[in-house]
Design an enzyme around this catalytic site. Sequence first.
Site, short mmCIF file in Angstrom:
data_model
loop_
_atom_site.label_atom_id
_atom_site.label_comp_id
_atom_site.label_asym_id
_atom_site.label_seq_id
_atom_site.Cartn_x
_atom_site.Cartn_y
_atom_site.Cartn_z
N ASN A 123 33.94 36.95 38.59
CA ASN A 123 33.14 38.07 38.07
C ASN A 123 31.62 38.21 38.50
OD1 ASN A 123 35.80 38.47 37.13
ND2 ASN A 123 35.30 37.93 34.87
N CYS A 174 16.30 40.34 55.80
CA CYS A 174 15.62 38.71 55.59
C CYS A 174 16.70 38.08 54.46
CB CYS A 174 14.38 38.86 55.38
SG CYS A 174 13.70 39.31 53.65
N HIS A 201 31.68 35.47 43.69
CA HIS A 201 31.42 36.63 44.22
C HIS A 201 30.06 37.38 44.14
CE1 HIS A 201 36.12 36.96 44.28
NE2 HIS A 201 35.59 36.34 45.30
N GLU A 250 50.00 39.08 31.76
CA GLU A 250 51.02 39.40 32.66
C GLU A 250 51.21 38.17 33.61
OE1 GLU A 250 49.67 43.00 34.82
OE2 GLU A 250 49.58 44.13 33.12
N THR A 253 42.87 36.32 35.73
CA THR A 253 42.91 36.81 37.12
C THR A 253 44.28 36.99 37.73
OG1 THR A 253 42.31 36.02 39.57
CG2 THR A 253 42.97 34.28 38.09
P1 OAD Z 1 42.20 42.07 38.98
O1 OAD Z 1 41.76 43.35 38.56
O2 OAD Z 1 42.90 41.90 40.11
O3 OAD Z 1 43.44 41.30 37.89
C1 OAD Z 1 42.94 41.18 36.39
C2 OAD Z 1 44.01 40.13 35.81
O4 OAD Z 1 43.19 40.22 34.51
C3 OAD Z 1 45.34 40.88 35.91
O5 OAD Z 1 46.26 39.63 36.15
C4 OAD Z 1 45.73 41.25 34.31
O6 OAD Z 1 46.71 41.07 33.92
C5 OAD Z 1 44.46 40.32 33.78
N1 OAD Z 1 44.17 40.68 32.26
C6 OAD Z 1 44.00 42.15 31.84
N2 OAD Z 1 43.45 42.31 30.62
C7 OAD Z 1 43.36 40.93 30.39
C8 OAD Z 1 42.78 40.08 28.97
N3 OAD Z 1 42.55 40.97 28.09
N4 OAD Z 1 42.65 38.89 28.93
C9 OAD Z 1 43.23 38.22 29.86
N5 OAD Z 1 43.84 38.69 31.25
C10 OAD Z 1 43.74 39.97 31.05
O7 OAD Z 1 41.03 40.99 38.97
P2 OAD Z 1 40.66 39.58 39.87
O8 OAD Z 1 41.88 38.81 39.58
O9 OAD Z 1 39.25 39.18 39.06
O10 OAD Z 1 36.37 40.62 44.33
O11 OAD Z 1 40.37 40.09 41.06
C11 OAD Z 1 39.68 39.31 41.89
C12 OAD Z 1 38.64 40.09 42.99
O12 OAD Z 1 39.17 41.38 43.41
C13 OAD Z 1 37.52 40.68 42.17
O13 OAD Z 1 36.49 39.45 41.84
C14 OAD Z 1 36.80 41.43 43.14
C15 OAD Z 1 37.99 42.10 43.60
O14 OAD Z 1 38.22 42.38 44.82
C16 OAD Z 1 35.35 40.95 44.91
O15 OAD Z 1 34.56 42.06 44.62
C17 OAD Z 1 34.82 40.33 46.10
ZN ZN Z 2 13.64 41.66 53.70
#
Ligand code: OAD
Ligand code: ZN
Length: 246
Positions: free
Chosen positions: A104, A132, A121, A215, A188
């Site tokens: 996050n 720079c 990230h 999930e 995640t």
């Molecule tokens: P996702 O949006 O892919 O996944 C979010 C996860 O959180 C899912 O598996 C949901 O089931 C779960 N979820 C939802 N509500 C929740 C709750 N209240 N408690 C616990 N879990 C819950 O997000 P990330 O896995 O973080 O990268 O995605 C990874 C990366 O994808 C991000 O950091 C971002 C994006 O591209 C960059 O920006 C480089």
């Molecule tokens: Zn600069």
Amino acid sequence: MNIPSLPPAALEKIRSSKNITAITGAGISQESGIPTFRGAGGFWKNYKAEELATPEAFSKNPNLVWEWYDWRRDLCLKAEPNPGHLTLAKWESHATSFHLITQNVDGLHVRAGSKQLKQIHGNIFTTRCTKCEDLRPIETSGRDSFCRKCDSPLRPHILWFGEMYDTTLLQSCYEIASRSEVILIIGTSANVSVPASMAEEAIRRGALSIEINPETTSLSGSVDYCLQGKSGEILPKFFYDIYESK
Ligand code: OAD
Ligand code: ZN
């Protein structure tokens, strides 16, 4: 409400573990009102995050990408850390070594008080010069558009799709993962392969593995326990069961 927990033997194993690591994703901030990337609400003006968080999108239309980040940053500023973030911050003073690796960029772990934190990230409150690479915190009074050192355009200090991770940071995360006795995988989807592989490394080395997510994910079949539900509800109860119920 029935909040899932672990059998006593697993709780005891965690209680006696010295090295604990948590890997978090967007789900932990969902209860703070920040939309996840792939869930409902992950859209902005009909754009998916995957269409904006790329170097190509930024070279084509930097203003659009900045507009999206300005909107997200504002959302992050208005949000508050929830009991999930606060529990992870508290955990640092209960285990000999507690590390938190987050995907996050919302700054909520920092605001909750986590110190042993790797933001792999990047951080939505920091700009980086496109030339720079000077890093600068974004002040609440407003954001610069050009570098104070070399006058080149600034970009968000965020790792975008298709970009390389910082190798030193990555290496230290794998080291942390490989010596973990317990690995918590929280909120995640495990869709991004690098953080997922950090969790897999800990699992491969024999760490007790627990996923917290409403999930199932591609890691659910590989972990020892899946606690299904919201992290803001599960984590405080889980922490209580481990450290405070005796
Ligand atoms: P996702 O949006 O892919 O996944 C979010 C996860 O959180 C899912 O598996 C949901 O089931 C779960 N979820 C939802 N509500 C929740 C709750 N209240 N408690 C616990 N879990 C819950 O997000 P990330 O896995 O973080 O990268 O995605 C990874 C990366 O994808 C991000 O950091 C971002 C994006 O591209 C960059 O920006 C480089
Ligand atoms: Zn600069």
